[in-house]
Design a protein around this motif. Sequence first.
Motif, PDB file in Angstrom:
ATOM      1  N   GLN A 168     -17.335  -0.443   1.539  1.00 51.26           N
ATOM      2  CA  GLN A 168     -16.638  -0.535   0.263  1.00 51.26           C
ATOM      3  C   GLN A 168     -15.738   0.530   0.318  1.00 51.26           C
ATOM      4  O   GLN A 168     -15.765   1.576   1.034  1.00 51.26           O
ATOM      5  CB  GLN A 168     -17.686  -0.096  -0.416  1.00 51.26           C
ATOM      6  CG  GLN A 168     -18.567  -1.466  -0.909  1.00 51.26           C
ATOM      7  CD  GLN A 168     -19.655  -0.929  -2.177  1.00 51.26           C
ATOM      8  OE1 GLN A 168     -19.791   0.174  -2.474  1.00 51.26           O
ATOM      9  NE2 GLN A 168     -20.264  -1.887  -2.572  1.00 51.26           N
ATOM     10  N   TRP A 169     -14.490   0.368  -0.635  1.00 49.59           N
ATOM     11  CA  TRP A 169     -13.400   1.513  -0.480  1.00 49.59           C
ATOM     12  C   TRP A 169     -13.893   2.135  -1.605  1.00 49.59           C
ATOM     13  O   TRP A 169     -14.148   1.824  -2.942  1.00 49.59           O
ATOM     14  CB  TRP A 169     -12.063   0.845  -0.888  1.00 49.59           C
ATOM     15  CG  TRP A 169     -11.666   0.201   0.312  1.00 49.59           C
ATOM     16  CD1 TRP A 169     -11.455  -1.130   0.540  1.00 49.59           C
ATOM     17  CD2 TRP A 169     -10.765   0.763   1.512  1.00 49.59           C
ATOM     18  NE1 TRP A 169     -10.871  -1.513   1.810  1.00 49.59           N
ATOM     19  CE2 TRP A 169     -10.532  -0.146   2.496  1.00 49.59           C
ATOM     20  CE3 TRP A 169     -10.699   2.390   1.611  1.00 49.59           C
ATOM     21  CZ2 TRP A 169      -9.832   0.119   3.446  1.00 49.59           C
ATOM     22  CZ3 TRP A 169      -9.901   2.603   2.978  1.00 49.59           C
ATOM     23  CH2 TRP A 169      -9.784   1.463   4.017  1.00 49.59           C
ATOM     24  N   VAL A 170     -13.836   3.790  -1.283  1.00 48.93           N
ATOM     25  CA  VAL A 170     -14.611   4.636  -2.222  1.00 48.93           C
ATOM     26  C   VAL A 170     -13.356   5.467  -2.592  1.00 48.93           C
ATOM     27  O   VAL A 170     -12.482   6.132  -1.851  1.00 48.93           O
ATOM     28  CB  VAL A 170     -15.571   5.370  -1.550  1.00 48.93           C
ATOM     29  CG1 VAL A 170     -16.333   6.519  -2.538  1.00 48.93           C
ATOM     30  CG2 VAL A 170     -16.853   4.465  -1.373  1.00 48.93           C
ATOM     31  N   ASP A 171     -13.138   5.894  -3.772  1.00 45.32           N
ATOM     32  CA  ASP A 171     -12.032   6.789  -4.427  1.00 45.32           C
ATOM     33  C   ASP A 171     -12.492   8.193  -3.941  1.00 45.32           C
ATOM     34  O   ASP A 171     -13.768   8.769  -4.168  1.00 45.32           O
ATOM     35  CB  ASP A 171     -11.763   6.707  -5.843  1.00 45.32           C
ATOM     36  CG  ASP A 171     -11.348   5.655  -6.253  1.00 45.32           C
ATOM     37  OD1 ASP A 171     -10.093   5.081  -5.532  1.00 45.32           O
ATOM     38  OD2 ASP A 171     -11.612   5.109  -7.318  1.00 45.32           O
ATOM     39  N   VAL A 172     -11.538   8.974  -3.252  1.00 39.64           N
ATOM     40  CA  VAL A 172     -11.541  10.361  -3.144  1.00 39.64           C
ATOM     41  C   VAL A 172     -11.216  11.226  -4.424  1.00 39.64           C
ATOM     42  O   VAL A 172      -9.879  11.095  -4.901  1.00 39.64           O
ATOM     43  CB  VAL A 172     -10.785  10.848  -1.930  1.00 39.64           C
ATOM     44  CG1 VAL A 172     -10.904  12.348  -1.782  1.00 39.64           C
ATOM     45  CG2 VAL A 172     -11.167  10.212  -0.502  1.00 39.64           C
ATOM     46  N   LYS A 229       0.698  -1.431  -0.034  1.00 38.51           N
ATOM     47  CA  LYS A 229       0.133   0.150   0.074  1.00 38.51           C
ATOM     48  C   LYS A 229       0.931   1.156   0.034  1.00 38.51           C
ATOM     49  O   LYS A 229       1.763   1.009   0.700  1.00 38.51           O
ATOM     50  CB  LYS A 229      -0.735  -0.058   1.339  1.00 38.51           C
ATOM     51  CG  LYS A 229      -1.947  -1.175   1.452  1.00 38.51           C
ATOM     52  CD  LYS A 229      -3.200  -0.719   0.432  1.00 38.51           C
ATOM     53  CE  LYS A 229      -4.147  -1.874   0.470  1.00 38.51           C
ATOM     54  NZ  LYS A 229      -3.590  -3.323  -0.420  1.00 38.51           N
ATOM     55  N   SER A 251      -4.665   9.732  -8.723  1.00 44.25           N
ATOM     56  CA  SER A 251      -5.684   9.450  -7.630  1.00 44.25           C
ATOM     57  C   SER A 251      -4.823   8.356  -6.873  1.00 44.25           C
ATOM     58  O   SER A 251      -3.472   7.843  -6.836  1.00 44.25           O
ATOM     59  CB  SER A 251      -7.025   8.777  -8.077  1.00 44.25           C
ATOM     60  OG  SER A 251      -6.571   7.684  -8.723  1.00 44.25           O
ATOM     61  N   GLN A 279      -8.443   6.674  -0.697  1.00 41.08           N
ATOM     62  CA  GLN A 279      -9.556   5.952  -0.679  1.00 41.08           C
ATOM     63  C   GLN A 279     -10.288   5.888   0.751  1.00 41.08           C
ATOM     64  O   GLN A 279      -9.193   6.008   1.755  1.00 41.08           O
ATOM     65  CB  GLN A 279      -9.472   4.263  -1.129  1.00 41.08           C
ATOM     66  CG  GLN A 279      -9.278   4.342  -2.644  1.00 41.08           C
ATOM     67  CD  GLN A 279      -9.247   2.847  -3.001  1.00 41.08           C
ATOM     68  OE1 GLN A 279      -8.553   1.972  -2.112  1.00 41.08           O
ATOM     69  NE2 GLN A 279      -9.539   2.626  -4.068  1.00 41.08           N
ATOM     70  N   HIS A 285      -9.181   5.268   6.055  1.00 42.25           N
ATOM     71  CA  HIS A 285      -8.848   5.554   4.722  1.00 42.25           C
ATOM     72  C   HIS A 285      -7.414   5.023   4.651  1.00 42.25           C
ATOM     73  O   HIS A 285      -6.743   4.993   5.297  1.00 42.25           O
ATOM     74  CB  HIS A 285      -8.676   7.253   4.605  1.00 42.25           C
ATOM     75  CG  HIS A 285      -7.949   7.993   5.506  1.00 42.25           C
ATOM     76  ND1 HIS A 285      -8.589   8.177   6.824  1.00 42.25           N
ATOM     77  CD2 HIS A 285      -6.920   8.706   5.542  1.00 42.25           C
ATOM     78  CE1 HIS A 285      -7.673   9.081   7.674  1.00 42.25           C
ATOM     79  NE2 HIS A 285      -6.484   9.082   6.822  1.00 42.25           N
TER      80      HIS A 285
END
Length: 311
Positions: A201-205, A171, A192, A195, A233
């Motif tokens: 669920q992993w969501v993109d910022v 990571k 990007s 997250q 995050h």
Amino acid sequence: MEFPIINLEKLNGEERAPILEKIKDACENWGFFELLNHGIEPEFLDKVERLTKQHYKKCMEQRFKELVESKGLDGVQVEVNDLDWESTFFLRHLPVSNIADLPDLDDEYRAVMKEFAAKLEKLAEVLLDLLCENLGLPKGYLKNVFYGSKGPTFGTKVSNYPPCPKPDLIKGLRAHTDAGGIILLFQDDKVSGLQLLKDDQWVDVPPLRHSIVVNIGDQLEVITNGKYKSVLHRVIAQRDGEGRMSLASFYNPGSDAVIYPAPALVGKEGEEKNEVLYPKFVFEDYMKLYAGLKFQAKEPRFEAMKAVESN
């Protein structure tokens, strides 16, 4: 699931109520939001970005390559759980700045980062008052709680995430919640990687040009008695491209500030959330605990502080 992007342009006009409502919703349901038209000039942010990337190339890149080689990270075959693929340094602004002491910074970058800190400190305090307004707390309440005897702690973590040969195994930055108060992030708008965890669920910022991403730290979760929560995050490393830049500024309580749920938010009749759910503690004690447990769940940290409190 639309990530909350909030335009502050008309905050002081007739759109104040809907803007505050959006911030309230983001704090209660996301723990994160992204600000546009936040008052920091786009040209200034471009300069910060340019100088940060130059500084990385000149002073940090070679060091990072040597570190990767020495740890054999370029050839890893199994998942790495104890390291992050990031190159970082830390600028302390308050209570005492260390910008003058960092040997690598050239004069222009030093001056720009000082100005950057002043602008972000101001924005953080505006945001804390908007949170007070939404929470029904007196103006200045959060700033005062953070104050301690020497004022808040404020610093910026400058990070670069170079291209990574095995992003599925390492990571950029492992999942964690932030220990402090309110966090303001100026990030790369081309790459990007950030997250957050939302409903498992992993969501993109989304990387947006000239935006500032804001997230809630553990201390605001305690002060709001869980109404606002800090959120897990992480940063995903990318295989290709130039790498990602990120400047995270942490506006935190002073080391001796005493943190506890705001009395106005507990004990109200007829509300289901009227019991005190979080302990009272000194911020520095929490930080000592956090240092070793950053990449673990936050709940045991709160439990440990409860045990300290009851003793």
